[in-house]
Scaffold this motif. Sequence first.
Motif, mmCIF file in Angstrom:
data_model
loop_
_atom_site.group_PDB
_atom_site.id
_atom_site.type_symbol
_atom_site.label_atom_id
_atom_site.label_comp_id
_atom_site.label_asym_id
_atom_site.label_seq_id
_atom_site.Cartn_x
_atom_site.Cartn_y
_atom_site.Cartn_z
ATOM 1 N N ASP A 1 0.825 -1.215 0.000
ATOM 2 C CA ASP A 1 0.000 0.000 0.000
ATOM 3 C C ASP A 1 0.859 1.265 0.000
ATOM 4 O O ASP A 1 0.530 2.246 -0.669
ATOM 5 C CB ASP A 1 -0.923 0.012 1.227
ATOM 6 N N VAL B 1 -11.473 2.147 5.302
ATOM 7 C CA VAL B 1 -11.177 0.716 5.180
ATOM 8 C C VAL B 1 -12.481 -0.077 5.033
ATOM 9 O O VAL B 1 -12.555 -1.033 4.260
ATOM 10 C CB VAL B 1 -10.338 0.231 6.389
ATOM 11 N N THR C 1 -13.657 0.077 1.503
ATOM 12 C CA THR C 1 -12.911 -0.704 0.497
ATOM 13 C C THR C 1 -13.611 -2.045 0.241
ATOM 14 O O THR C 1 -13.447 -2.639 -0.812
ATOM 15 C CB THR C 1 -11.461 -0.979 0.947
ATOM 16 N N GLU D 1 -8.040 0.690 -3.414
ATOM 17 C CA GLU D 1 -8.805 -0.526 -3.715
ATOM 18 C C GLU D 1 -9.364 -0.460 -5.135
ATOM 19 O O GLU D 1 -9.339 -1.431 -5.877
ATOM 20 C CB GLU D 1 -9.949 -0.671 -2.712
ATOM 21 N N GLY E 1 -7.356 5.649 0.715
ATOM 22 C CA GLY E 1 -7.516 4.241 1.075
ATOM 23 C C GLY E 1 -8.545 3.551 0.205
ATOM 24 O O GLY E 1 -8.368 2.398 -0.202
ATOM 25 N N ARG F 1 -3.662 -1.596 5.891
ATOM 26 C CA ARG F 1 -4.127 -0.357 5.257
ATOM 27 C C ARG F 1 -4.470 0.696 6.312
ATOM 28 O O ARG F 1 -4.222 1.881 6.115
ATOM 29 C CB ARG F 1 -5.326 -0.655 4.353
ATOM 30 N N ARG G 1 -4.860 -7.430 5.573
ATOM 31 C CA ARG G 1 -4.762 -6.325 4.619
ATOM 32 C C ARG G 1 -5.455 -5.075 5.184
ATOM 33 O O ARG G 1 -4.972 -3.959 5.066
ATOM 34 C CB ARG G 1 -5.374 -6.725 3.270
#
Lengths: 427, 236
Positions: free
Chosen positions: A269, A394, A397, A325, A321, A347, A343
Amino acid sequence: MAQWLTPVAAGVVVAPLFKPVFLHFIGRPDPDAAGIFGVVIRLALVVISLFAIDTYGALIRSESRHVLAILPVDPGEVAIEELADVARARSWVPLVAAILLLPIGLDGQWLAWAGAVGVMLGAGATGIAVSGAVHLLAISAAEDPRFAGLLDLVRGSNPREQAAFLWAPGLALALAGVPVVLATEGVRRMALGQPSAAVALLLPLVAAGIAMWRVPGLARRGWFRASAVLADIDARYALVEASEEATAAYLDWMPRFLPTDVARYALKDLRHGWRARRTWISGMWGVGVLAAMASWSADPDAPGRGLAIGILGVWLTASVGVLLERDEPAFLRVWFPPDRVKRGLARSVVLASWLQPAVLVPVVAVSVRHGFAAGGQALALGELAVCGAVVTAVACTRLKDRGVLVYGPVAAVAGSALAVLATGGGL
Amino acid sequence: MSAVEFVGVRRTFGRVVAVDRVDLTLERGSFVGLIGHNGAGKSTLMKTLIGTLAPSEGQVRVCGVDVHAAPREARMHVGAVPEEPAVYDYLTAREFLTFVAGVRGGGDVEEALEFTGLGEDADRLLREYSQGMRRKTALAAAVLGKPDVLVLDESLNGLDPPSAARVKSRLRGLVDQGHTVILSTHVVDTVQAVADRVVMLAHGRVVADEQMSELGDAGLEALFLERLKQTRDERA
């Protein structure tokens, strides 16, 4: 007309949040004139900056350049048409500014409000015209050996020619800012009951007229040459990127403190973000400095205003973020499915690290000017914003391509609410 | 007056020398093939000719006009198809060619469409076009108004065989009328089929400049490989 709909709707939604943050002086017993001057000049400078960047895109890096640069077009006509296109595309800006400033009129200062709207129109016109002339001059400056020494001083790690384009918006802001400041002073005087000061509103338009008159000549001198200058710049960047390869990234030392399984995703990332969204990420330092500047005042409301800027920056940039994705090809998700928990954790850590400057830099400023107690409060609220933005990003995503559509409105509401909390929370 | 002159043209990118002191004169009414290995400097040289890249040293003139000192005037004489042609995706081919004809101050759009065989698809949006059809559109735009010099950078790559044959024959016709065509490619057979003269680049330098009629029985490919080997030996 359709292009006005979304920004105007956004302006209407944001207006109630704009008032407590930026128009807090309304309704106070002291005169509004200084407050009106402050908010109008800040908004006008934002308008000029926006147009300065748009104008660079239109005149220097436009898609049309690839088509037109090999044809015997008249660069003067091309430049005028490109600038007119910027004006058309951004015609909603003065309208949205008028909506945001409406509380000034509703407070009974209708003349000042009308003057403020006039300043916004002037800022738009002078922003486009002066920026256009400055960007075209930058082409000549980029190639002129007399500027080589100066450009080398300010280019950082960029090619010398790019330095001319990097600093052009700043110069445009300075040049266009002068008549706009004078026009805003006119608005301040109008708020104090001097309607004749309205004549100052003409100054930005005069500056715009003079700059626009020079644009065709400057374009005929430099527009074609810009293609060759850009080819040079891009080639030099390509050489730099090839040599640094894709491995070096901002904060790439951080994953060594994480468990190996998480560090793998964090490093990915960090590299992906640094390659694809470098400006946003490093822009967090700019937001931090801006927030610190706003906090650096004896005014008891200053820490709240500074932190509000940091919080809005945090929520805006946390969208990286979600964009990471979206950037990822769908087949990669299918063929190399990531461990979602690890993950997500990676992130979150990466995003939170990227966002820190927007909080920590103003916290230092608040601590120095207003004491550690205020600094501690600012830190707590700032980190709350970071946590909220990171968790939201997050979570979004998970929604793949639709994540941005969900994150945008949630961020707008949550970020604005926290910013209001910061300004009104007694910090 | 010559159609194209490269005078001591050198182009560097940092320490990389892409084109190294090229001196070339192309006469009117000639069909010149520019060949070379990948990275030989062909596209760089073509870009200095169409004005999208300035030489680090030297001068490029088209019909006596310095491409970089008088860019608009030089472009009046040049029709160009760059390696990656750009078109307006939201126009149809006919609309795009009409626009280009307007910029050039004239040109027969129907004739240009016929030149590349795009007639049947002329009213489709360019964004629906395949890569080969976009290349044909760019080629049609380049020949509009029949400019003195036609610069084609890898422009016949990606065309289907019937279209390629048609375009080659039409280009030959333009040369016979006194126009100059310079075709850059790494496909030796293409040059052998259409060019009067071949210029070979290797590592940025001209290593051969021959009339096709004077090439021996061994042909172009053998000459190309021999000169390339020679240059690599010299560099080693």
